[in-house]
Design a protein around this motif. Structure first.
Motif, PDB file in Angstrom:
ATOM      1  N   SER A  37     -33.500   2.018 -30.043  1.00 13.66           N
ATOM      2  CA  SER A  37     -32.082   1.590 -30.769  1.00 13.66           C
ATOM      3  C   SER A  37     -31.233   0.776 -30.124  1.00 13.66           C
ATOM      4  O   SER A  37     -30.130   0.302 -30.444  1.00 13.66           O
ATOM      5  CB  SER A  37     -31.549   2.869 -30.828  1.00 13.66           C
ATOM      6  OG  SER A  37     -31.192   3.647 -29.434  1.00 13.66           O
ATOM      7  N   SER A  38     -31.470   0.710 -28.804  1.00 16.32           N
ATOM      8  CA  SER A  38     -30.614  -0.477 -27.874  1.00 16.32           C
ATOM      9  C   SER A  38     -30.808  -1.869 -27.974  1.00 16.32           C
ATOM     10  O   SER A  38     -30.083  -2.623 -27.592  1.00 16.32           O
ATOM     11  CB  SER A  38     -30.751  -0.098 -26.342  1.00 16.32           C
ATOM     12  OG  SER A  38     -30.417   1.312 -26.123  1.00 16.32           O
ATOM     13  N   SER A  39     -31.944  -2.146 -28.606  1.00 10.78           N
ATOM     14  CA  SER A  39     -32.385  -3.454 -28.689  1.00 10.78           C
ATOM     15  C   SER A  39     -31.414  -4.598 -29.325  1.00 10.78           C
ATOM     16  O   SER A  39     -31.241  -5.477 -28.810  1.00 10.78           O
ATOM     17  CB  SER A  39     -33.695  -3.798 -29.295  1.00 10.78           C
ATOM     18  OG  SER A  39     -33.577  -3.399 -30.545  1.00 10.78           O
ATOM     19  N   GLY A  40     -30.898  -4.065 -30.398  1.00 14.02           N
ATOM     20  CA  GLY A  40     -29.748  -5.061 -31.197  1.00 14.02           C
ATOM     21  C   GLY A  40     -28.468  -5.332 -30.215  1.00 14.02           C
ATOM     22  O   GLY A  40     -28.286  -6.274 -30.219  1.00 14.02           O
ATOM     23  N   VAL A  41     -28.098  -4.137 -29.890  1.00 11.85           N
ATOM     24  CA  VAL A  41     -26.724  -4.274 -29.201  1.00 11.85           C
ATOM     25  C   VAL A  41     -26.877  -4.895 -27.652  1.00 11.85           C
ATOM     26  O   VAL A  41     -26.067  -5.648 -27.173  1.00 11.85           O
ATOM     27  CB  VAL A  41     -26.229  -2.849 -29.061  1.00 11.85           C
ATOM     28  CG1 VAL A  41     -26.849  -1.812 -27.830  1.00 11.85           C
ATOM     29  CG2 VAL A  41     -24.582  -3.127 -28.562  1.00 11.85           C
ATOM     30  N   VAL A  42     -28.270  -4.725 -27.126  1.00 15.55           N
ATOM     31  CA  VAL A  42     -28.352  -5.299 -25.998  1.00 15.55           C
ATOM     32  C   VAL A  42     -28.420  -6.956 -26.122  1.00 15.55           C
ATOM     33  O   VAL A  42     -27.900  -7.763 -25.374  1.00 15.55           O
ATOM     34  CB  VAL A  42     -29.544  -4.952 -25.274  1.00 15.55           C
ATOM     35  CG1 VAL A  42     -29.864  -5.673 -23.887  1.00 15.55           C
ATOM     36  CG2 VAL A  42     -29.373  -3.419 -24.835  1.00 15.55           C
TER      37      VAL A  42
END
Length: 109
Positions: A77-82
């Protein structure tokens, strides 16, 4: 990779299980990421003779590194925001310089 990466992955799993991943780890990680890449971007852009092409190649490399780190350590779930934060920190305030330097390369001096 950092030698503590497996332990960090276990910690992240526990934080996620207890619904504390985003509030404790992800937000802290994003603030560190932003601080680091903003400083790195400033340092790279201020190097005499650094071309837009070299800068963009470096940015692409850093984005790929963060993508790999997300896959190996962070929650999916962090991939986009990272990715978004990495791009923003690296490119914020550089677009005019990149466009001007790119035009010089394309159009000649």
């Amino acid at each position: 990779p950092h030698p503590k990466r497996p332990a960090i992955r276990l910690l992240i799993t526990q934080l996620h299980t207890h619904k504390r991943y985003e509030s404790i780890f992800e937000s802290y990680y994003l603030s560190l990421l932003t601080e680091f890449y903003t400083a790195e971007s400033s340092q790279l852009a201020s190097q005499p003779g650094k071309s837009a092409r070299e800068f963009i190649m470096h940015c692409d490399e850093r984005i790929a590194q963060e993508r790999k780190r997300c896959e190996e350590v962070l929650k999916e779930s962090s991939s986009g925001v990272v990715r978004s934060q990495t791009e923003h920190a690296l490119l914020e305030g550089r677009l005019k310089w990149l466009a001007q330097d790119g035009n010089v390369v394309l159009l000649g001096d």
